[in-house]
Design a protein around this motif. Structure first.
Motif, mmCIF file in Angstrom:
data_model
loop_
_atom_site.group_PDB
_atom_site.id
_atom_site.type_symbol
_atom_site.label_atom_id
_atom_site.label_comp_id
_atom_site.label_asym_id
_atom_site.label_seq_id
_atom_site.Cartn_x
_atom_site.Cartn_y
_atom_site.Cartn_z
ATOM 1 N N VAL A 101 0.838 -1.202 0.000
ATOM 2 C CA VAL A 101 0.000 0.000 0.000
ATOM 3 C C VAL A 101 0.872 1.250 0.000
ATOM 4 C CG1 VAL A 101 -1.634 1.356 1.383
ATOM 5 C CG2 VAL A 101 -2.010 -1.095 1.043
ATOM 6 N N ALA A 102 1.958 1.237 0.783
ATOM 7 C CA ALA A 102 2.879 2.376 0.808
ATOM 8 C C ALA A 102 3.479 2.603 -0.570
ATOM 9 C CB ALA A 102 3.988 2.130 1.836
ATOM 10 N N GLY A 103 3.898 1.524 -1.226
ATOM 11 C CA GLY A 103 4.457 1.636 -2.571
ATOM 12 C C GLY A 103 3.447 2.177 -3.565
ATOM 13 N N TYR A 104 2.194 1.740 -3.428
ATOM 14 C CA TYR A 104 1.130 2.232 -4.313
ATOM 15 C C TYR A 104 0.915 3.730 -4.129
ATOM 16 C CZ TYR A 104 -3.519 3.068 -6.228
ATOM 17 O OH TYR A 104 -4.575 3.592 -6.937
ATOM 18 N N LEU A 105 0.829 4.160 -2.889
ATOM 19 C CA LEU A 105 0.591 5.583 -2.608
ATOM 20 C C LEU A 105 1.740 6.455 -3.112
ATOM 21 C CD1 LEU A 105 -0.934 5.338 0.986
ATOM 22 C CD2 LEU A 105 -2.150 5.816 -1.153
ATOM 23 N N LEU A 106 2.945 5.900 -3.109
ATOM 24 C CA LEU A 106 4.100 6.632 -3.624
ATOM 25 C C LEU A 106 4.034 6.779 -5.147
ATOM 26 C CD1 LEU A 106 7.031 5.121 -1.520
ATOM 27 C CD2 LEU A 106 6.251 7.498 -1.480
ATOM 28 N N GLY A 107 3.510 5.773 -5.821
ATOM 29 C CA GLY A 107 3.532 5.771 -7.284
ATOM 30 C C GLY A 107 2.323 6.387 -7.954
ATOM 31 N N VAL A 108 1.196 6.455 -7.266
ATOM 32 C CA VAL A 108 -0.052 6.873 -7.898
ATOM 33 C C VAL A 108 -0.200 8.392 -7.944
ATOM 34 C CG1 VAL A 108 -1.535 6.966 -5.824
ATOM 35 C CG2 VAL A 108 -2.486 6.185 -8.023
ATOM 36 N N GLU A 109 -0.863 8.870 -8.984
ATOM 37 C CA GLU A 109 -1.169 10.305 -9.082
ATOM 38 C C GLU A 109 -2.516 10.596 -8.437
ATOM 39 O OE1 GLU A 109 -0.847 11.732 -13.052
ATOM 40 O OE2 GLU A 109 1.256 11.113 -13.279
ATOM 41 N N VAL A 110 -3.502 9.766 -8.751
ATOM 42 C CA VAL A 110 -4.826 9.888 -8.134
ATOM 43 C C VAL A 110 -5.168 8.532 -7.516
ATOM 44 C CG1 VAL A 110 -7.274 10.366 -8.498
ATOM 45 C CG2 VAL A 110 -5.561 11.597 -9.839
ATOM 46 N N VAL A 111 -5.415 8.511 -6.232
ATOM 47 C CA VAL A 111 -5.660 7.253 -5.532
ATOM 48 C C VAL A 111 -6.973 6.619 -5.981
ATOM 49 C CG1 VAL A 111 -6.057 6.173 -3.283
ATOM 50 C CG2 VAL A 111 -4.345 7.985 -3.508
ATOM 51 N N SER A 112 -6.900 5.365 -6.402
ATOM 52 C CA SER A 112 -8.093 4.582 -6.724
ATOM 53 C C SER A 112 -8.315 3.610 -5.574
ATOM 54 C CB SER A 112 -7.898 3.810 -8.035
ATOM 55 O OG SER A 112 -8.899 2.819 -8.180
ATOM 56 N N TRP A 113 -9.380 3.828 -4.814
ATOM 57 C CA TRP A 113 -9.623 2.998 -3.640
ATOM 58 C C TRP A 113 -9.924 1.558 -4.019
ATOM 59 C CZ3 TRP A 113 -7.767 5.036 0.479
ATOM 60 C CH2 TRP A 113 -7.746 6.425 0.636
ATOM 61 N N SER A 114 -10.529 1.364 -5.193
ATOM 62 C CA SER A 114 -10.818 -0.012 -5.636
ATOM 63 C C SER A 114 -9.511 -0.748 -5.954
ATOM 64 C CB SER A 114 -11.728 0.006 -6.868
ATOM 65 O OG SER A 114 -11.130 0.715 -7.935
ATOM 66 N N THR A 115 -8.565 -0.055 -6.607
ATOM 67 C CA THR A 115 -7.262 -0.663 -6.897
ATOM 68 C C THR A 115 -6.503 -0.945 -5.613
ATOM 69 O OG1 THR A 115 -7.130 0.522 -9.014
ATOM 70 C CG2 THR A 115 -5.070 -0.366 -8.132
ATOM 71 N N ALA B 81 11.522 -8.404 -0.612
ATOM 72 C CA ALA B 81 11.659 -7.008 -1.031
ATOM 73 C C ALA B 81 10.658 -6.607 -2.113
ATOM 74 C CB ALA B 81 13.081 -6.761 -1.534
ATOM 75 N N ILE B 82 9.953 -7.578 -2.664
ATOM 76 C CA ILE B 82 9.026 -7.293 -3.769
ATOM 77 C C ILE B 82 7.810 -6.445 -3.362
ATOM 78 C CG2 ILE B 82 7.304 -8.425 -5.285
ATOM 79 C CD1 ILE B 82 9.447 -10.448 -6.041
ATOM 80 N N PRO B 83 7.202 -6.642 -2.177
ATOM 81 C CA PRO B 83 5.961 -5.919 -1.870
ATOM 82 C C PRO B 83 6.033 -4.391 -2.002
ATOM 83 C CG PRO B 83 6.279 -7.671 -0.297
ATOM 84 C CD PRO B 83 7.523 -7.631 -1.129
ATOM 85 N N PHE B 84 7.110 -3.768 -1.513
ATOM 86 C CA PHE B 84 7.237 -2.308 -1.557
ATOM 87 C C PHE B 84 7.195 -1.814 -3.006
ATOM 88 C CE2 PHE B 84 9.850 1.401 0.503
ATOM 89 C CZ PHE B 84 8.705 2.167 0.559
ATOM 90 N N MET B 85 7.951 -2.485 -3.879
ATOM 91 C CA MET B 85 7.977 -2.100 -5.295
ATOM 92 C C MET B 85 6.710 -2.533 -6.022
ATOM 93 S SD MET B 85 10.044 -4.952 -7.393
ATOM 94 C CE MET B 85 8.613 -5.234 -8.403
ATOM 95 N N LEU B 86 6.068 -3.606 -5.524
ATOM 96 C CA LEU B 86 4.849 -4.116 -6.158
ATOM 97 C C LEU B 86 3.759 -3.049 -6.167
ATOM 98 C CD1 LEU B 86 3.756 -6.911 -7.281
ATOM 99 C CD2 LEU B 86 2.596 -7.134 -5.089
ATOM 100 N N GLY B 87 3.689 -2.283 -5.068
ATOM 101 C CA GLY B 87 2.695 -1.220 -4.985
ATOM 102 C C GLY B 87 2.902 -0.171 -6.060
ATOM 103 N N TRP B 88 4.159 0.193 -6.303
ATOM 104 C CA TRP B 88 4.452 1.192 -7.346
ATOM 105 C C TRP B 88 4.062 0.659 -8.723
ATOM 106 C CZ3 TRP B 88 7.093 6.049 -6.664
ATOM 107 C CH2 TRP B 88 7.313 6.745 -7.865
#
Length: 300
Positions: free
Chosen positions: A34-48, A152-159
């Motif tokens: 989730v942290a990786g996703y929030l770092l990479g996303v421009e607009v948060v999609s709650w469903s994603t 180590a994959i989860p952090f990058m997986l979010g991005w």
């Protein structure tokens, strides 16, 4: 069967499910994703975000269930694992295999709905953890290096889930969590050394709780702190960290390094456990700081 017995049985089933999937570990992995996703996303999609969390849990749960099936006979030998569902006899191998298979299929499917690259990295994670890391644990200390890859994959997986792209940014996130694995797991291997020995697991780099292991713990702690600060210098594309946040992470890193140096000096189980707890605090706060730094910059 009385009402009390029925309730106890239900509690036992839920508890066994939590243990076979290692719920606490799985939730920490979901947190990293989730942290990786929030770092990479421009607009948060709650469903994603929900799909990532669910898919990530399935993938980790599958890995852990397969791991416990493979190591069931060794788990009987160790105090910390002998009461797990399979070695204790509360869950059959077939039931555990059904859970692991279902979780694998569900996890890959859910992550695929986000994008194919996310599903691919999730599948790679399961494969390395189950097919390489697990059997190597009883053969060589290098198993920790192999296990650090899926770890180590989860952090990058979010991005990757946020951008459908793998570049310098998720590569940096991977590197941070990759180096972090070593002081973390070697600290665990140190204070659980005697128990691991019963199961024939080789977790420490020299195979012993000696100066060589302590030196490597310290060196990899330094690498963890250094890689954590790379985004401050503006060389990691869209992944950037302000100097103020960099200073905070440096302070946290120095505290982590102090814990590693204390282990070098004392070389006892108590100090190793303190390092392990500090390492968990470090990676958790680091991910929070990375995300907070990004959104504070956006709001300002």
């Amino acid at each position: 069967m009385s009402v009390t017995q029925i309730k106890t049985a239900k509690v036992s089933v839920v508890q066994d499910f939590k243990e076979i999937t290692k719920m606490r570990l799985a939730l920490s992995v979901v947190f990293s994703s989730v942290a990786g996703y929030l770092l990479g996303v421009e607009v948060v999609s709650w469903s994603t975000l929900l799909l990532l969390a669910v898919g990530g849990y399935f993938m980790v749960g599958a890995s852990n269930a397969f791991n416990q099936i493979i190591e069931r006979d060794l788990d009987k030998l160790m105090d910390r694992t002998k009461n797990r569902p399979i070695p204790s006899g509360r869950m059959s191998v077939n039931t555990a295999f059904a859970i692991a298979t279902l979780f694998t299929i569900a996890g890959i499917s859910v992550l695929y709905t986000i994008n194919p690259k996310t599903a691919m990295f999730g599948a790679i994670s399961i494969f390395i953890y189950v097919s390489l890391y697990t059997p190597l644990k009883t053969k060589t200390p290098l198993s920790v290096f192999v296990g650090a890859i899926p770890g180590a994959i989860p952090f990058m997986l979010g991005w990757v889930a946020a951008t459908n792209d793998f570049g310098i940014e998720p590569g940096t996130l991977f590197m941070v969590q990759f180096f972090w694995q070593f002081p973390h797991f070697w600290a665990i291997g140190w204070f659980l050394y005697d128990d691991y020995k019963k199961g024939g697991f080789f977790m420490l780099p020299t195979g012993k709780r000696d100066q060589g292991t302590a030196v490597q713990v310290t060196l990899y702690t330094v690498w963890t702190v250094v890689t954590s600060l790379i985004p401050v210098f503006g060389v990691t594309g869209d992944l950037y960290l302000t100097p103020v946040s960099g200073i905070v992470i440096l302070i946290l890193g120095l505290i982590l390094l102090r814990a590693a140096i204390r282990l070098y000096k004392k070389r006892d189980a108590k100090t190793a456990k303190q390092l392990m707890l500090m390492s968990v605090l470090y990676i958790t706060l680091l991910q929070i700081i990375y995300v907070a730094d990004k959104f504070i910059r956006i709001w300002i």
